[in-house]
Design a protein around this motif. Structure first.
Motif, mmCIF file in Angstrom:
data_model
loop_
_atom_site.group_PDB
_atom_site.id
_atom_site.type_symbol
_atom_site.label_atom_id
_atom_site.label_comp_id
_atom_site.label_asym_id
_atom_site.label_seq_id
_atom_site.Cartn_x
_atom_site.Cartn_y
_atom_site.Cartn_z
ATOM 1 N N GLN A 1 0.845 -1.319 0.066
ATOM 2 C CA GLN A 1 0.357 0.288 0.397
ATOM 3 C C GLN A 1 1.187 1.177 0.061
ATOM 4 O O GLN A 1 -0.037 1.961 0.197
ATOM 5 C CB GLN A 1 -0.736 -0.607 1.323
ATOM 6 C CG GLN A 1 -1.946 -0.993 1.193
ATOM 7 C CD GLN A 1 -2.774 -1.246 2.297
ATOM 8 O OE1 GLN A 1 -1.959 -0.587 3.380
ATOM 9 N NE2 GLN A 1 -3.817 -1.691 2.622
ATOM 10 N N THR A 2 2.208 1.177 -0.073
ATOM 11 C CA THR A 2 3.116 1.920 -0.775
ATOM 12 C C THR A 2 3.051 3.150 1.290
ATOM 13 O O THR A 2 3.300 4.359 0.997
ATOM 14 C CB THR A 2 3.263 3.308 -1.354
ATOM 15 O OG1 THR A 2 1.765 3.624 -1.038
ATOM 16 C CG2 THR A 2 3.064 2.358 -2.952
ATOM 17 N N LYS A 3 2.447 2.210 2.215
ATOM 18 C CA LYS A 3 2.647 2.832 3.544
ATOM 19 C C LYS A 3 4.201 2.361 4.143
ATOM 20 O O LYS A 3 4.829 1.520 4.521
ATOM 21 C CB LYS A 3 1.338 2.787 4.623
ATOM 22 C CG LYS A 3 0.261 3.617 3.638
ATOM 23 C CD LYS A 3 -1.053 3.223 5.040
ATOM 24 C CE LYS A 3 -2.102 3.252 4.322
ATOM 25 N NZ LYS A 3 -2.054 5.262 4.492
ATOM 26 N N LYS A 4 4.802 3.359 5.228
ATOM 27 C CA LYS A 4 5.240 2.972 6.397
ATOM 28 C C LYS A 4 5.279 2.762 7.136
ATOM 29 O O LYS A 4 4.548 3.902 8.139
ATOM 30 C CB LYS A 4 6.596 4.035 6.217
ATOM 31 C CG LYS A 4 7.713 4.632 4.668
ATOM 32 C CD LYS A 4 9.032 5.223 4.460
ATOM 33 C CE LYS A 4 9.213 5.050 3.402
ATOM 34 N NZ LYS A 4 10.185 4.030 2.871
ATOM 35 N N VAL A 5 5.659 2.280 7.991
ATOM 36 C CA VAL A 5 4.925 1.729 9.042
ATOM 37 C C VAL A 5 6.438 2.179 10.263
ATOM 38 O O VAL A 5 7.634 1.568 10.000
ATOM 39 C CB VAL A 5 4.853 0.142 9.742
ATOM 40 C CG1 VAL A 5 4.340 -0.018 11.253
ATOM 41 C CG2 VAL A 5 4.175 -0.867 9.039
ATOM 42 N N VAL A 6 5.897 3.002 11.364
ATOM 43 C CA VAL A 6 6.965 3.787 11.907
ATOM 44 C C VAL A 6 6.541 3.506 13.514
ATOM 45 O O VAL A 6 5.090 4.151 13.716
ATOM 46 C CB VAL A 6 6.957 5.165 11.577
ATOM 47 C CG1 VAL A 6 7.567 5.690 12.894
ATOM 48 C CG2 VAL A 6 7.102 5.383 10.630
ATOM 49 N N VAL A 7 7.355 3.107 14.495
ATOM 50 C CA VAL A 7 7.707 3.044 15.799
ATOM 51 C C VAL A 7 7.571 4.043 16.840
ATOM 52 O O VAL A 7 9.320 4.503 16.555
ATOM 53 C CB VAL A 7 7.775 1.521 15.650
ATOM 54 C CG1 VAL A 7 7.581 1.258 17.829
ATOM 55 C CG2 VAL A 7 6.417 0.081 15.010
ATOM 56 N N LEU A 8 7.240 5.052 17.344
ATOM 57 C CA LEU A 8 7.323 5.434 17.389
ATOM 58 C C LEU A 8 8.151 5.118 19.837
ATOM 59 O O LEU A 8 6.935 5.122 19.761
ATOM 60 C CB LEU A 8 7.044 6.981 17.732
ATOM 61 C CG LEU A 8 7.143 7.737 16.161
ATOM 62 C CD1 LEU A 8 6.069 9.032 16.745
ATOM 63 C CD2 LEU A 8 7.889 7.860 15.642
ATOM 64 N N LEU A 9 8.950 5.304 19.840
ATOM 65 C CA LEU A 9 9.071 4.241 20.972
ATOM 66 C C LEU A 9 9.394 5.758 22.529
ATOM 67 O O LEU A 9 10.372 6.636 22.119
ATOM 68 C CB LEU A 9 10.425 3.448 21.532
ATOM 69 C CG LEU A 9 9.879 1.997 20.722
ATOM 70 C CD1 LEU A 9 10.395 1.959 20.099
ATOM 71 C CD2 LEU A 9 9.280 1.010 21.864
ATOM 72 N N ASP A 10 8.503 7.074 23.326
ATOM 73 C CA ASP A 10 9.014 7.204 24.413
ATOM 74 C C ASP A 10 9.385 6.750 25.570
ATOM 75 O O ASP A 10 8.831 5.656 26.056
ATOM 76 C CB ASP A 10 7.446 8.363 25.033
ATOM 77 C CG ASP A 10 7.533 9.985 25.068
ATOM 78 O OD1 ASP A 10 8.963 9.536 25.140
ATOM 79 O OD2 ASP A 10 7.312 10.270 25.420
ATOM 80 N N GLU A 11 10.868 7.402 26.049
ATOM 81 C CA GLU A 11 10.931 7.130 26.957
ATOM 82 C C GLU A 11 11.571 5.842 27.598
ATOM 83 O O GLU A 11 11.784 5.111 27.945
ATOM 84 C CB GLU A 11 9.902 6.956 28.509
ATOM 85 C CG GLU A 11 9.408 8.183 29.299
ATOM 86 C CD GLU A 11 10.254 9.723 29.469
ATOM 87 O OE1 GLU A 11 11.195 8.578 29.928
ATOM 88 O OE2 GLU A 11 9.999 10.315 29.448
ATOM 89 N N ALA A 12 12.372 5.901 26.257
ATOM 90 C CA ALA A 12 13.508 4.518 25.174
ATOM 91 C C ALA A 12 14.457 4.031 26.857
ATOM 92 O O ALA A 12 14.618 3.155 27.295
ATOM 93 C CB ALA A 12 13.988 5.134 24.142
ATOM 94 N N GLN A 13 14.623 5.250 27.772
ATOM 95 C CA GLN A 13 16.294 5.090 28.437
ATOM 96 C C GLN A 13 15.500 3.870 29.909
ATOM 97 O O GLN A 13 16.130 3.221 30.082
ATOM 98 C CB GLN A 13 16.404 6.178 29.370
ATOM 99 C CG GLN A 13 15.487 6.989 30.259
ATOM 100 C CD GLN A 13 13.800 7.564 29.965
ATOM 101 O OE1 GLN A 13 14.650 7.579 28.693
ATOM 102 N NE2 GLN A 13 13.260 7.894 30.395
ATOM 103 N N GLY A 14 14.237 3.538 29.790
ATOM 104 C CA GLY A 14 13.326 2.536 30.297
ATOM 105 C C GLY A 14 13.407 0.794 30.609
ATOM 106 O O GLY A 14 13.136 -0.218 30.305
ATOM 107 N N LEU A 15 13.840 0.879 28.168
ATOM 108 C CA LEU A 15 14.054 -0.273 27.652
ATOM 109 C C LEU A 15 15.626 -1.065 28.531
ATOM 110 O O LEU A 15 16.174 -0.811 28.392
ATOM 111 C CB LEU A 15 14.353 -0.055 26.633
ATOM 112 C CG LEU A 15 13.042 0.350 26.059
ATOM 113 C CD1 LEU A 15 13.885 0.825 24.149
ATOM 114 C CD2 LEU A 15 12.168 -0.238 25.206
#
Length: 276
Positions: A125-139
């Motif tokens: 479908q010519t779409k890009k899937v983007v995952v935005l992770l906030d507070e990533a220092q907690g991973l």
């Protein structure tokens, strides 16, 4: 306080600490952050990392980017990424428009296979899937390793998923650990947000006043903005907190001219409650 609002005649509080993207001010540093975000995503480089000290506006940048994203992007926003790899997979799946929620009894591998099918559909479908992770220092290590495996979902010619980590500078330190070396090497686009520069304080304040539709008679003279920079060191969150307290002090003295004494009084009130 209604009287305070009526005195300055604003539609929205101009210096709220809530990251309302309507109040996004494009400082030099934030403009660089946006450029890095777009470059990492549209060039298909897999991982992008945006870091900064607390109060530099990471979450504001994230939310502004979401608001500006076009239909060619399918955004997955994870506000608290402290979860297991399986929980992370399920969260990504549930955030993408799927006809059904993934079954709780699916294995991690089955969840990954289902995600790959959806990513291939998005690609068609010519779409890009983007995952935005906030507070990533907690991973934790397991979650980071899970992200690395998710990033392996690709075709012969392009990445199927784009992952952006937003976190405090502790995230940079974490990634220097030897066991995270493979993960660290995959982050090809990096940007560290900086505080506002001294000459950006006044435009930032004027932007907030304009967006909040504050009475145009409200004024922050140059000496006041210089004092705000001196105290806040240019951190956008602290600039806003100081401005709000200074306006409250001016209100109590029945004036819309925010003088240095009002800034100092606002600073002292924050010191009393241990914020500054």
């Amino acid at each position: 306080m209604e009287a305070y609002k009526q005195f300055f005649d604003f539609e929205q509080a101009p210096f709220s600490v809530c990251p309302n993207p309507k109040f996004f001010y494009s400082s030099r540093s934030h403009a660089e952050g946006l450029d890095h975000l777009r470059y990492g995503i549209y060039e298909g480089l897999g991982f992008t990392m945006i870091t900064g000290e607390p109060g530099t506006g990471k979450t504001m940048l994230l939310r502004y980017f979401i608001g500006q994203a076009g239909e060619d992007l399918k955004i997955v926003h994870i506000q608290d990424p402290r979860m297991s790899p399986k929980e992370l997979l399920r969260a990504v799946l549930e955030s993408i428009e799927v006809p059904r929620s993934p079954q709780a009894d699916l294995t991690e591998r089955e969840l990954a296979e289902e995600l790959q099918e959806l990513l291939l559909l998005a690609q068609r479908q010519t779409k890009k899937v983007v995952v935005l992770l906030d507070e990533a220092q907690g991973l934790n290590f397991e979650a980071l390793e899970g992200l690395r495996l998710i990033s392996n979902l690709e075709t012969d010619s392009e990445k199927l998923i784009h992952i952006v980590l937003f976190g405090q500078t502790e995230l940079e330190e974490r990634l220097r650990e030897r066991r995270l070396r493979q993960f660290d090497q995959r982050i090809l686009v990096r940007c560290r947000l900086r505080p506002l520069e001294s000459e950006e304080i006044r435009p930032h304040i004027e932007h907030q006043l304009l967006v909040g539709r504050v009475d145009p008679g409200t004024e922050f003279p140059l000496e006041s903005t210089a004092k705000i920079y001196e105290i806040s060191a240019g951190l956008p969150r602290m600039v806003n907190v100081l401005c709000e307290r200074a306006m409250m002090s001016a209100f109590l003295q029945d004036t819309r001219k925010i003088r240095v004494q009002h800034v100092v009084e606002g600073w002292e009130s924050l010191n009393r409650i241990g914020i500054l």
